[in-house]
Design a protein around this motif. Structure first.
Motif, PDB file in Angstrom:
ATOM      1  N   TRP A  62       0.896  -1.568  -0.118  1.00 26.20           N
ATOM      2  CA  TRP A  62      -0.230   0.402  -0.118  1.00 26.20           C
ATOM      3  C   TRP A  62       0.973   1.332  -0.096  1.00 26.20           C
ATOM      4  O   TRP A  62       1.573   1.458   1.106  1.00 26.20           O
ATOM      5  CB  TRP A  62      -1.231   0.274   1.524  1.00 26.20           C
ATOM      6  N   GLY A  67      -6.363   5.777  -3.913  1.00 23.91           N
ATOM      7  CA  GLY A  67      -6.873   5.456  -4.722  1.00 23.91           C
ATOM      8  C   GLY A  67      -6.843   3.470  -5.185  1.00 23.91           C
ATOM      9  O   GLY A  67      -6.050   2.860  -4.151  1.00 23.91           O
ATOM     10  N   LYS A  68      -8.250   2.858  -5.508  1.00 25.79           N
ATOM     11  CA  LYS A  68      -7.963   1.420  -6.107  1.00 25.79           C
ATOM     12  C   LYS A  68      -5.990   0.961  -6.459  1.00 25.79           C
ATOM     13  O   LYS A  68      -6.230  -0.072  -6.290  1.00 25.79           O
ATOM     14  CB  LYS A  68      -9.063   1.271  -6.736  1.00 25.79           C
ATOM     15  N   GLN A  69      -6.171   1.789  -6.872  1.00 28.33           N
ATOM     16  CA  GLN A  69      -4.361   1.493  -8.017  1.00 28.33           C
ATOM     17  C   GLN A  69      -3.533   1.370  -6.891  1.00 28.33           C
ATOM     18  O   GLN A  69      -1.568   1.472  -7.518  1.00 28.33           O
ATOM     19  CB  GLN A  69      -3.546   1.978  -8.797  1.00 28.33           C
ATOM     20  N   ASP A  70      -3.668   2.451  -5.431  1.00 26.37           N
ATOM     21  CA  ASP A  70      -2.487   2.715  -4.177  1.00 26.37           C
ATOM     22  C   ASP A  70      -2.167   1.060  -3.538  1.00 26.37           C
ATOM     23  O   ASP A  70      -1.363   1.340  -2.817  1.00 26.37           O
ATOM     24  CB  ASP A  70      -2.372   3.390  -3.894  1.00 26.37           C
ATOM     25  N   ILE A  72      -0.468  -2.311  -4.641  1.00 31.40           N
ATOM     26  CA  ILE A  72       0.117  -2.830  -5.729  1.00 31.40           C
ATOM     27  C   ILE A  72       0.145  -4.492  -5.232  1.00 31.40           C
ATOM     28  O   ILE A  72       0.495  -4.986  -4.367  1.00 31.40           O
ATOM     29  CB  ILE A  72       1.284  -2.485  -6.088  1.00 31.40           C
ATOM     30  N   GLY A  90     -10.545   0.900  -2.380  1.00 32.40           N
ATOM     31  CA  GLY A  90      -9.740   1.350  -2.145  1.00 32.40           C
ATOM     32  C   GLY A  90      -9.073   2.024  -0.567  1.00 32.40           C
ATOM     33  O   GLY A  90      -9.014   1.009  -0.189  1.00 32.40           O
TER      34      GLY A  90
END
Length: 256
Positions: A62, A67-70, A72, A90
């Motif tokens: 994290w 964001g959801k992209q945060d 990995i 998210g």
């Protein structure tokens, strides 16, 4: 006696492994002389349900953003599919698909959580109670990062713990507060327990050989009051013995 129904419909082939939870924990094994296992309520809680096991190992990082992209995800082995995980909400939340649609009797619900007393640095399992008596779809098991970091979920590690609780019975419970002096017998037993515990702790500190041989007071373990009376009754347990899940269309394994 027939217990409450728990039907587990596998959604994939294969679905993550579903097992009866074990009482042991690594950190409890590491305590001096395994003293953590002397706490019977701790061990009972550990084994009072079933665990869904992670089918593949992976890491989750994290970044600290929302964001959801945060978050990995990286599998431990190249080319491995992480379809049982998701990033839906998210805010540093990692979600797992349990791989099953669970159905219970209407009067029972499912408590979904992380395995009790299983510690994981940097991320915290979130609890949920699901109405599995009618639900025609599944749910997610969610974990919340406690800080920006990387955590690892190993293959075979439980990512979800399920147990059953009555659906609405708790709503009829009326907590009533009493002063302990109002119950003379209970008050005597409590004072006796306090006195004996204080003496026993002092004896341990002084190296008393009999106290050291006994190691700890076992009143709870044997279901006995401080006065020596057996009071726990037939429901007293020192360990859980839950049934392992079986397939409806396959015979049970041989017990040779």
């Amino acid at each position: 006696m027939t217990g409450p129904k728990l039907e587990c419909y596998a959604l994939h082939d294969p679905s993550p492994q579903l097992v009866a939870a074990a009482a042991d924990r690594d950190w409890m094994d590491a305590t001096n002389q395994h003293f953590a296992y002397r706490c019977t309520p701790l061990s009972i809680a550990n084994a009072s349900g079933w665990e869904v096991l992670n089918p593949v190992g992976f890491s989750a990082t994290w970044t600290g953003w929302n964001g959801k992209q945060d978050v990995i995800l990286r599998p431990h082995e190249a080319g491995v599919n992480l379809r049982h995980t998701g990033l839906f909400f998210g805010h540093g939340i990692l979600s797992f698909h349990p791989g099953y649609l669970f159905r219970t009797d209407p009067d029972w619900t499912m408590w979904v959580r992380g395995s009790p007393n299983r510690l994981k640095d940097g991320i915290q399992p979130l609890d949920g109670i699901v109405e599995t008596g009618w639900l025609p779809f599944t749910f997610t098991m969610n974990w919340k990062f406690t800080r920006p970091c990387t955590v690892h979920f190993e293959k075979g590690e439980p990512f979800c713990f399920i147990t059953l609780v009555p659906a609405v019975t708790i709503e009829s419970v009326q907590p009533v507060i009493h002063r302990i002096a109002e119950n003379a017998e209970l008050n005597r037993e409590y004072k006796s327990w306090t006195s004996e515990r204080t003496k026993f702790s002092a004896a341990i500190d002084l190296g008393d050989p009999l106290a050291n041989e006994q190691k700890w007071q076992k009143n709870y373990l044997v279901g006995r009051s401080p006065s020596g009376n057996s009071v726990a009754g037939d429901n007293h347990r020192v360990k859980r013995n839950l049934k392992a899940p079986i397939w409806a269309d396959k015979p049970p394994a041989s017990e040779d």
